[in-house]
Every structure is written in C-alpha cells, then in structure tokens.
Design a protein around this motif. Structure first.
Motif, mmCIF file in Angstrom:
data_model
loop_
_atom_site.group_PDB
_atom_site.id
_atom_site.type_symbol
_atom_site.label_atom_id
_atom_site.label_comp_id
_atom_site.label_asym_id
_atom_site.label_seq_id
_atom_site.Cartn_x
_atom_site.Cartn_y
_atom_site.Cartn_z
ATOM 1 N N VAL A 69 0.698 -1.154 -0.085
ATOM 2 C CA VAL A 69 0.087 0.031 -0.020
ATOM 3 C C VAL A 69 0.904 1.180 0.051
ATOM 4 O O VAL A 69 0.750 2.014 -0.700
ATOM 5 N N LEU A 70 2.025 1.329 0.694
ATOM 6 C CA LEU A 70 2.988 2.541 0.750
ATOM 7 C C LEU A 70 3.320 2.566 -0.496
ATOM 8 O O LEU A 70 3.528 3.911 -1.085
ATOM 9 N N ALA A 71 3.924 1.587 -1.189
ATOM 10 C CA ALA A 71 4.636 1.792 -2.583
ATOM 11 C C ALA A 71 3.342 2.302 -3.538
ATOM 12 O O ALA A 71 3.885 3.281 -4.368
ATOM 13 N N PHE A 72 2.450 1.775 -3.425
ATOM 14 C CA PHE A 72 1.470 2.142 -4.496
ATOM 15 C C PHE A 72 0.809 3.538 -4.123
ATOM 16 O O PHE A 72 0.892 4.551 -5.041
ATOM 17 N N LEU A 73 0.711 4.193 -3.002
ATOM 18 C CA LEU A 73 0.402 5.514 -2.540
ATOM 19 C C LEU A 73 1.420 6.243 -2.941
ATOM 20 O O LEU A 73 1.011 7.767 -3.165
ATOM 21 N N ARG A 74 2.740 5.868 -2.802
ATOM 22 C CA ARG A 74 3.710 6.986 -3.220
ATOM 23 C C ARG A 74 3.584 7.413 -4.728
ATOM 24 O O ARG A 74 4.007 8.532 -5.017
ATOM 25 N N THR A 75 2.906 6.750 -5.289
ATOM 26 C CA THR A 75 2.881 6.673 -6.763
ATOM 27 C C THR A 75 1.308 7.521 -7.059
ATOM 28 O O THR A 75 1.253 8.216 -8.232
ATOM 29 N N TYR A 76 0.559 7.047 -6.533
ATOM 30 C CA TYR A 76 -0.945 6.947 -6.724
ATOM 31 C C TYR A 76 -1.290 8.652 -6.429
ATOM 32 O O TYR A 76 -2.171 9.425 -7.032
ATOM 33 N N ASN A 125 -1.035 12.635 -5.522
ATOM 34 C CA ASN A 125 -0.196 13.869 -6.143
ATOM 35 C C ASN A 125 0.742 14.310 -5.276
ATOM 36 O O ASN A 125 1.980 14.650 -5.685
ATOM 37 N N ASN A 126 0.484 14.311 -3.916
ATOM 38 C CA ASN A 126 1.543 14.726 -2.921
ATOM 39 C C ASN A 126 1.586 13.689 -1.825
ATOM 40 O O ASN A 126 0.760 13.983 -0.965
ATOM 41 N N PRO A 127 2.406 12.772 -1.616
ATOM 42 C CA PRO A 127 2.216 11.753 -0.611
ATOM 43 C C PRO A 127 2.873 12.280 0.574
ATOM 44 O O PRO A 127 2.907 11.693 1.752
ATOM 45 N N VAL A 128 3.237 13.503 0.691
ATOM 46 C CA VAL A 128 4.122 13.947 1.834
ATOM 47 C C VAL A 128 3.013 14.704 2.797
ATOM 48 O O VAL A 128 2.195 15.519 2.322
ATOM 49 N N GLY A 129 3.201 14.592 4.050
ATOM 50 C CA GLY A 129 2.211 15.044 5.234
ATOM 51 C C GLY A 129 0.722 14.752 5.233
ATOM 52 O O GLY A 129 -0.359 15.321 5.595
ATOM 53 N N ILE A 130 0.778 13.393 4.982
ATOM 54 C CA ILE A 130 -0.665 12.859 5.214
ATOM 55 C C ILE A 130 -0.867 12.685 6.582
ATOM 56 O O ILE A 130 -0.283 12.449 7.747
ATOM 57 N N ARG A 131 -2.399 12.937 6.856
ATOM 58 C CA ARG A 131 -2.960 12.889 8.222
ATOM 59 C C ARG A 131 -3.880 12.144 8.228
ATOM 60 O O ARG A 131 -4.449 11.398 7.395
ATOM 61 N N ASP A 132 -4.162 11.747 9.584
ATOM 62 C CA ASP A 132 -5.285 10.726 9.958
ATOM 63 C C ASP A 132 -5.407 9.515 9.180
ATOM 64 O O ASP A 132 -6.419 9.042 8.799
ATOM 65 N N ALA A 133 -4.043 8.958 9.212
ATOM 66 C CA ALA A 133 -4.072 7.626 8.415
ATOM 67 C C ALA A 133 -4.197 6.413 9.460
ATOM 68 O O ALA A 133 -3.872 6.324 10.211
ATOM 69 N N ALA A 134 -5.383 5.696 8.861
ATOM 70 C CA ALA A 134 -5.685 4.454 9.376
ATOM 71 C C ALA A 134 -6.008 3.384 8.377
ATOM 72 O O ALA A 134 -6.366 3.611 7.340
ATOM 73 N N MET A 135 -5.705 1.992 8.936
ATOM 74 C CA MET A 135 -5.861 1.144 7.896
ATOM 75 C C MET A 135 -6.636 -0.169 8.841
ATOM 76 O O MET A 135 -6.191 -0.437 9.833
ATOM 77 N N PHE A 166 -2.336 3.961 11.112
ATOM 78 C CA PHE A 166 -1.237 3.621 9.994
ATOM 79 C C PHE A 166 -0.128 4.743 9.989
ATOM 80 O O PHE A 166 -0.061 5.533 8.928
ATOM 81 N N PRO A 167 0.634 4.750 10.960
ATOM 82 C CA PRO A 167 1.905 5.901 11.206
ATOM 83 C C PRO A 167 2.986 6.008 9.938
ATOM 84 O O PRO A 167 3.365 6.805 9.567
ATOM 85 N N GLU A 168 2.971 4.678 9.445
ATOM 86 C CA GLU A 168 4.062 4.541 8.199
ATOM 87 C C GLU A 168 3.569 5.504 6.963
ATOM 88 O O GLU A 168 4.154 5.988 6.364
ATOM 89 N N LEU A 169 2.076 5.369 7.209
ATOM 90 C CA LEU A 169 1.599 6.326 5.925
ATOM 91 C C LEU A 169 1.714 7.964 6.043
ATOM 92 O O LEU A 169 2.094 8.662 5.122
ATOM 93 N N GLU A 170 1.694 8.097 7.241
ATOM 94 C CA GLU A 170 1.818 9.559 7.500
ATOM 95 C C GLU A 170 3.334 10.293 7.525
ATOM 96 O O GLU A 170 3.501 11.086 7.328
ATOM 97 N N LYS A 171 4.104 9.188 7.309
ATOM 98 C CA LYS A 171 5.582 9.591 7.331
ATOM 99 C C LYS A 171 6.383 9.260 5.695
ATOM 100 O O LYS A 171 7.256 9.520 5.586
ATOM 101 N N LEU A 172 5.314 8.997 4.992
ATOM 102 C CA LEU A 172 5.579 8.787 3.604
ATOM 103 C C LEU A 172 6.394 10.076 3.006
ATOM 104 O O LEU A 172 6.051 11.229 3.171
ATOM 105 N N THR A 173 7.271 9.680 2.207
ATOM 106 C CA THR A 173 7.935 10.838 1.438
ATOM 107 C C THR A 173 7.821 10.346 -0.061
ATOM 108 O O THR A 173 7.271 9.231 -0.531
ATOM 109 N N ARG A 174 8.355 11.118 -0.951
ATOM 110 C CA ARG A 174 8.537 10.996 -2.486
ATOM 111 C C ARG A 174 9.337 10.051 -2.995
ATOM 112 O O ARG A 174 10.201 9.353 -2.781
#
Length: 146
Positions: free
Chosen positions: A56-63, A65-75, A138-146
C-alpha cells in the motif's frame, strides 16, 4: 508481402492484442471502478497478503499527487470480502492527503483489493466493501516521502 506491409500488419496485431488486455475493472469489481493490475485466475482460495502495508505504501507513493504530510491515516487488516462476485482479501484505508495546492481535502476511504497476495486495485468508492471494519493507526503512511 513486402517488408513494410508485414511490419504494419505485425504492428496492428500487436496493438490489438494489447488493447484486449486493458480493462477498467467494471465487471470484476462489481461496478466499483478502479484499474486492474494483475491477472485474476478467478480462484477463491486466495493467500493472505502478508506484506500488505508495504504494498500500500509503495502504491500510494505513486498514486497520490503529494504523498508528503498525510494526516489521520488508518488501515484495517485484510479480511476476506466479496468483490465483484469473487472472494478476495480487502484492506480498508482512510487518510487525509494534501491537494496540489498544499491544502487538505478531507478524509477519504478506499478499499484495497488483493489477488494472489498482491495489490490488485484500489476502489475509490469503498462504501459497502468497508462497512463495519475496525481501523488501526497507520503511522507509516503519515511518514511517507516522495
């Protein structure tokens, strides 16, 4: 047949073959929309997607437009659900991503469908597919970078 005619014919046949492989997932996901990325063998005994978070992290990094600074991530953990008449592992996802202008568009809910333990597609209108799931941070998603 001349060389140019043969090349043209091969090009047409190749283009037709590739076009036949393209699908929007309309029939396979019960009309929920989304793109299909893997070949669906149609079997019900699907393996559990053990590395679903990384996928999911790999997919969202490309899906996104701006994967940086995501909030309220839960899975929600993947669970078997019927999607398009087939039993699949599905994990539900919520997040608030930044828009292109840097503002936040609000929390969205998505359903991630797995085929053969691989991320197959994301359903944007998760509605019934994600009804009653239990979300965990899902804290890993909130730490996502480009």
């Amino acid at each position: 047949m001349s060389g140019a005619s043969a090349k043209f014919l091969i090009g047409v046949l190749l283009a037709g073959s590739l076009a036949a492989c393209v699908t929007d997932g309309g029939d396979q996901d019960g009309g929920h929309g989304g793109m299909v990325y893997t070949d669906d063998r149609g079997v019900g005994d699907q393996p559990f997607p053990t590395d679903h978070r990384a996928q999911v992290l790999a997919f969202l990094r490309t899906y996104l437009n701006n994967p940086v600074g995501i909030r309220d991530a839960a899975m929600a953990e993947p669970a078997q659900r019927t999607v398009g008449g087939r039993l699949r592992y599905v994990s539900c996802l919520r997040y608030n991503a930044r828009e292109i202008d840097g503002s936040y568009g609000g929390v969205v809910q998505r359903a991630v469908v797995y085929v053969d333990a691989r991320l197959d597609r994301m359903i944007e209108k998760a509605g019934d597919v994600c009804a009653g799931v239990v979300y965990a941070p899902f804290p890993e998603l909130e730490k996502l970078t480009r």
